[in-house]
Design a protein around this motif. Structure first.
Motif, PDB file in Angstrom:
ATOM      1  N   ARG A   1      55.562  26.905  40.524  1.00 34.58           N
ATOM      2  CA  ARG A   1      55.554  27.489  41.877  1.00 34.58           C
ATOM      3  C   ARG A   1      55.100  28.949  41.789  1.00 34.58           C
ATOM      4  O   ARG A   1      54.305  29.411  42.595  1.00 34.58           O
TER       5      ARG A   1
ATOM      6  N   TRP B   1      59.379  23.318  37.752  1.00 37.17           N
ATOM      7  CA  TRP B   1      59.042  23.638  39.141  1.00 37.17           C
ATOM      8  C   TRP B   1      58.948  25.157  39.340  1.00 37.17           C
ATOM      9  O   TRP B   1      57.996  25.658  39.929  1.00 37.17           O
TER      10      TRP B   1
ATOM     11  N   CYS C   1      56.790  24.207  52.023  1.00 39.68           N
ATOM     12  CA  CYS C   1      55.373  23.948  51.787  1.00 39.68           C
ATOM     13  C   CYS C   1      54.634  25.229  51.391  1.00 39.68           C
ATOM     14  O   CYS C   1      54.811  26.269  52.024  1.00 39.68           O
TER      15      CYS C   1
ATOM     16  N   GLN D   1      55.465  15.450  59.437  1.00 41.01           N
ATOM     17  CA  GLN D   1      54.834  14.806  58.267  1.00 41.01           C
ATOM     18  C   GLN D   1      55.320  15.515  56.999  1.00 41.01           C
ATOM     19  O   GLN D   1      54.945  16.670  56.816  1.00 41.01           O
TER      20      GLN D   1
ATOM     21  N   LEU E   1      53.949  19.976  41.434  1.00 37.94           N
ATOM     22  CA  LEU E   1      54.895  20.827  42.168  1.00 37.94           C
ATOM     23  C   LEU E   1      55.825  20.058  43.125  1.00 37.94           C
ATOM     24  O   LEU E   1      56.981  20.435  43.278  1.00 37.94           O
TER      25      LEU E   1
ATOM     26  N   ARG F   1      61.706  25.388  48.453  1.00 36.78           N
ATOM     27  CA  ARG F   1      60.714  24.327  48.279  1.00 36.78           C
ATOM     28  C   ARG F   1      59.880  24.115  49.531  1.00 36.78           C
ATOM     29  O   ARG F   1      59.243  23.071  49.705  1.00 36.78           O
TER      30      ARG F   1
ATOM     31  N   ARG G   1      66.216  14.106  48.777  1.00 36.33           N
ATOM     32  CA  ARG G   1      66.908  14.915  47.764  1.00 36.33           C
ATOM     33  C   ARG G   1      67.963  14.073  47.059  1.00 36.33           C
ATOM     34  O   ARG G   1      68.382  13.042  47.581  1.00 36.33           O
TER      35      ARG G   1
ATOM     36  N   THR H   1      48.871  14.741  54.912  1.00 35.82           N
ATOM     37  CA  THR H   1      49.668  15.429  55.930  1.00 35.82           C
ATOM     38  C   THR H   1      48.779  15.926  57.068  1.00 35.82           C
ATOM     39  O   THR H   1      49.027  15.623  58.237  1.00 35.82           O
TER      40      THR H   1
ATOM     41  N   ALA I   1      47.287  24.866  56.254  1.00 31.44           N
ATOM     42  CA  ALA I   1      47.287  23.639  57.052  1.00 31.44           C
ATOM     43  C   ALA I   1      47.236  23.942  58.549  1.00 31.44           C
ATOM     44  O   ALA I   1      46.537  23.262  59.311  1.00 31.44           O
TER      45      ALA I   1
ATOM     46  N   LYS J   1      64.666  16.353  43.581  1.00 27.23           N
ATOM     47  CA  LYS J   1      63.837  15.463  44.396  1.00 27.23           C
ATOM     48  C   LYS J   1      64.187  13.981  44.196  1.00 27.23           C
ATOM     49  O   LYS J   1      63.652  13.112  44.900  1.00 27.23           O
TER      50      LYS J   1
HETATM   51  C1  HEM Z   1      55.788  20.792  50.459  1.00 32.64           C
HETATM   52  C2  HEM Z   1      54.566  19.604  54.989  1.00 32.64           C
HETATM   53  C3  HEM Z   1      49.950  20.757  54.047  1.00 32.64           C
HETATM   54  C4  HEM Z   1      51.144  21.731  49.494  1.00 32.64           C
HETATM   55  C5  HEM Z   1      55.852  20.414  51.776  1.00 32.64           C
HETATM   56  C6  HEM Z   1      57.061  20.101  52.494  1.00 32.64           C
HETATM   57  C7  HEM Z   1      56.710  19.744  53.750  1.00 32.64           C
HETATM   58  C8  HEM Z   1      55.286  19.867  53.849  1.00 32.64           C
HETATM   59  C9  HEM Z   1      57.636  19.308  54.870  1.00 32.64           C
HETATM   60  C10 HEM Z   1      58.483  20.160  51.929  1.00 32.64           C
HETATM   61  C11 HEM Z   1      58.823  18.910  51.180  1.00 32.64           C
HETATM   62  C12 HEM Z   1      60.266  18.869  50.705  1.00 32.64           C
HETATM   63  O1  HEM Z   1      61.016  19.805  50.915  1.00 32.64           O
HETATM   64  O2  HEM Z   1      60.638  17.839  50.141  1.00 32.64           O
HETATM   65  C13 HEM Z   1      53.203  19.785  55.104  1.00 32.64           C
HETATM   66  C14 HEM Z   1      52.455  19.532  56.304  1.00 32.64           C
HETATM   67  C15 HEM Z   1      51.157  19.857  56.043  1.00 32.64           C
HETATM   68  C16 HEM Z   1      51.090  20.320  54.678  1.00 32.64           C
HETATM   69  C17 HEM Z   1      53.045  19.000  57.612  1.00 32.64           C
HETATM   70  C18 HEM Z   1      49.956  19.771  56.948  1.00 32.64           C
HETATM   71  C19 HEM Z   1      50.016  19.920  58.249  1.00 32.64           C
HETATM   72  C20 HEM Z   1      49.883  21.200  52.765  1.00 32.64           C
HETATM   73  C21 HEM Z   1      48.714  21.731  52.122  1.00 32.64           C
HETATM   74  C22 HEM Z   1      49.050  21.999  50.846  1.00 32.64           C
HETATM   75  C23 HEM Z   1      50.439  21.632  50.669  1.00 32.64           C
HETATM   76  C24 HEM Z   1      47.364  21.929  52.811  1.00 32.64           C
HETATM   77  C25 HEM Z   1      48.217  22.598  49.748  1.00 32.64           C
HETATM   78  C26 HEM Z   1      47.132  23.271  49.904  1.00 32.64           C
HETATM   79  C27 HEM Z   1      52.495  21.501  49.368  1.00 32.64           C
HETATM   80  C28 HEM Z   1      53.208  21.610  48.105  1.00 32.64           C
HETATM   81  C29 HEM Z   1      54.548  21.351  48.385  1.00 32.64           C
HETATM   82  C30 HEM Z   1      54.621  21.068  49.807  1.00 32.64           C
HETATM   83  C31 HEM Z   1      52.609  21.939  46.753  1.00 32.64           C
HETATM   84  C32 HEM Z   1      55.700  21.344  47.388  1.00 32.64           C
HETATM   85  C33 HEM Z   1      56.311  22.718  47.312  1.00 32.64           C
HETATM   86  C34 HEM Z   1      57.478  22.790  46.349  1.00 32.64           C
HETATM   87  O3  HEM Z   1      58.186  21.805  46.162  1.00 32.64           O
HETATM   88  O4  HEM Z   1      57.688  23.868  45.809  1.00 32.64           O
HETATM   89  N1  HEM Z   1      54.780  20.286  52.638  1.00 32.64           N
HETATM   90  N2  HEM Z   1      52.353  20.244  54.142  1.00 32.64           N
HETATM   91  N3  HEM Z   1      50.911  21.166  51.858  1.00 32.64           N
HETATM   92  N4  HEM Z   1      53.371  21.174  50.357  1.00 32.64           N
HETATM   93 FE1  HEM Z   1      52.860  20.825  52.272  1.00 32.64          FE
END
Ligand code: HEM
Length: 527
Positions: free
Chosen positions: A125, A121, A440, A364, A113, A438, A370, A305, A446, A98
């Motif tokens: 995870r 991680w 979401c 978003q 995370l 990785r 990276r 987000t 969501a 990251k």
């Molecule tokens: C990762 C989008 C809602 C928890 C991500 C990533 C995206 C994303 C694009 C990837 C980031 C990357 O690769 O660098 C969104 C959008 C959301 C949303 C558009 C709402 C519309 C949520 C919600 C949660 C959440 C509600 C928790 C309840 C996470 C976590 C990661 C993540 C923990 C990191 C996962 C990892 O690195 O293993 N999200 N997210 N997100 N999101 Fe979401």
């Protein structure tokens, strides 16, 4: 992009935003091992003040799916090609960390995370993903409905008083209330009133955004970081949030000691279905600092987000009355006067397509960050270890080669009888929730949250941009914000559904839940 040369004085770490804004990209002729990645040049002075990903789009049209953006001694690789994005995010994801993101977010998320890499991680995870099981997500539907209902009540009052409303901040409060309950069973109750903890959360969030968009890391300057009034305020806010989380963890531990439930795959405590409760009940072997980092990460990830998705969805809907009419027709037909249930999620297909399309136009976050941890080859170009990379989801989602009428809000582009669009079935030209290991963890949560909130709001009200309000422009934080809010005139629909009066659960009376009174579709998850 006009041409001409500027020099950029770099002082310390420079963020991408600082990089892109207000200066020029130079062409340098250094040789590399193999074909050279195109290097961007040109003046961005003419686009100064815009959200930083907009000039990146112009550069993409000129330089293609991968190019190097150079300023001073630093450079970034900008990726807008689906195959290269797939390689980085999925096929060779182990070779990428990251990078800058982890450095910026360390003060608030620690090894949570989102910023964590490597073994930490992997372990976290594995612990967290199971907490978002189907039964949990289904139980969240009533939480989404209750919070949306509270927002409807607020809008109803504004409609009666003939007052315009600023929807972006209301959506932010809606999603804060939801995520607090969902992650650690805490009722921020921010839609109803301000209190110390809500203010503290916002101070911390704004600081995280400021740090990710500021050209000079003032927060790292010795002495200044301890005496600056801003930093002191941030530290105080962070302490309040951390103390609250520590208390919640302690209370939850006591609850688990007293409960009589057998832990299993779909374990859920009906009184407290939160992710925290699941993690502690699972016997998750984790330090309290790590657990707090994870909770904070989930709070931030799930809050801003979803708020941004709702903001831009309602902005788009206000511009396309025909889409709004179709949406309202579906919501009236499927929900009638009922509160939404998990079964409705399968039936609110057009509503889901509206959200899918909103996420295409306003991803978003708009870029994923990276850093290469070893040599690799991207799009035929060799790259070395230590390259900072920005995958522009904005560019992928608006590429004229991938999308007909790329800039148009057309939920119809996603057939109602087709699969829910995701990065796999769109071959990485559509990445609303990222991709690969990785991806979401909250994608389904969501999507349902946004579907429920949108359905409940458009069922009761029509939304127009407020006459005379400033035009809605974009600015960048971790997500895409408006520059001056989303001011809307909300009117009750002629056919008002009869909605049963909802009694709010009095969570704040419980000492267990209220501590601070003072103030794919999972298809793609590849674990
Ligand atoms: C990762 C989008 C809602 C928890 C991500 C990533 C995206 C994303 C694009 C990837 C980031 C990357 O690769 O660098 C969104 C959008 C959301 C949303 C558009 C709402 C519309 C949520 C919600 C949660 C959440 C509600 C928790 C309840 C996470 C976590 C990661 C993540 C923990 C990191 C996962 C990892 O690195 O293993 N999200 N997210 N997100 N999101 Fe979401």
């Amino acid at each position: 992009i006009a041409s001409g040369e500027f020099t950029v004085q770099e002082s310390g770490w420079v963020s991408l935003v600082g990089a892109v804004r207000g200066f020029l990209f130079r062409l340098t002729g250094e040789g590399e091992r193999g074909p050279e990645i195109p290097r961007a040049r040109g003046s961005l002075a003419s686009v100064g003040g815009q959200a930083f990903f907009l000039p990146l789009y112009e550069l993409y049209l000129t330089y293609g799916g991968i190019f190097r953006l150079i300023f001073g001694p630093k450079s970034f690789l900008i990726v807008s090609d689906p195959a290269i994005a797939k390689h980085i995010l999925r096929d060779n994801s182990k070779a990428y960390s990251k990078g800058i993101l982890a450095e910026i977010l360390d003060f608030v998320m620690g090894k949570g995370l989102i910023p964590a890499d490597g073994e930490i991680w992997r372990v976290r995870r594995r612990a967290i993903v199971p907490a978002l099981h189907q039964k949990y997500v289904a139980a969240m539907i009533s939480l989404f409905s209750e919070a949306s209902y509270r927002l409807c009540e607020k809008l109803d009052k504004a409609a009666s008083d003939g007052e315009d409303v600023e929807m972006e901040s209301l959506f932010s409060r809606l999603t804060l209330d939801v995520i607090g309950k969902a992650v650690f069973n805490y009722d921020f109750d921010s839609l109803t009133h301000d209190n110390g903890i809500v203010e503290a959360v916002y101070i911390v969030l704004r600081e995280a955004e400021m740090r990710s968009t500021s050209p000079i890391p003032t927060w790292e300057i010795p002495i200044w970081k301890d005496i600056s009034p801003r930093q002191r305020k941030v530290n105080e806010a962070l302490k309040l949030v951390n103390d609250t989380l520590d208390n919640l963890i302690a209370v939850c531990k006591r609850m688990i000691e007293q409960e009589d439930l057998q832990f299993h795959e779909e374990y859920m405590n009906e009184q407290d279905p939160s992710i925290l409760h699941f993690l502690l009940a699972s016997g998750d072997d984790v330090s309290s600092k790590q657990l707090r980092d994870d909770l904070m990460t989930l709070l931030i990830a799930g809050h801003e987000t979803s708020a941004a998705v709702l903001t831009w969805t309602f902005y788009l809907l206000s511009k396309e009355p025909e889409v709004m009419a179709k949406l309202q027709e579906e919501v009236d037909r499927v929900l009638g006067d009922r509160m939404p249930t998990i079964d409705d999620m399968k039936k609110l297909i057009y509503t889901t397509r509206v959200i899918n399309e909103s996420l295409r136009l306003y991803p978003q976050p708009p870029v994923l960050i990276r850093r290469s941890m070893e040599d690799d080859v991207l799009g035929g170009y060799p790259i070395g270890k230590g390259e900072d990379i920005f995958i522009s989801v904005w560019n992928l989602h608006r590429c004229p080669k991938s999308w007909t009428d790329a800039d148009k809000f057309k939920p119809e582009r996603w057939p109602l009888d087709g699969p829910n669009p995701n990065e796999i079935n769109q071959n990485f030209s559509y990445l609303p929730f990222g991709g690969g290991p990785r991806k979401c963890v909250g994608d389904m949560f969501a999507t349902f949250e946004n579907v429920v909130a949108t359905a409940m709001l458009v069922r009761r009200f029509d939304f127009q941009l407020a006459p005379g309000a400033p035009s809605v422009e974009m600015t960048t934080g971790a997500t895409i914000h408006t520059t001056e809010g989303l001011n809307m005139t909300v009117t009750r629909r002629r056919r008002q559904p009869i909605i049963p009066k909802l009694e709010r659960k009095i969570v704040s009376d419980s000492p267990l839940t209220r501590l601070d009174q003072s103030e794919d579709d999972q298809v793609a998850s590849e674990d």
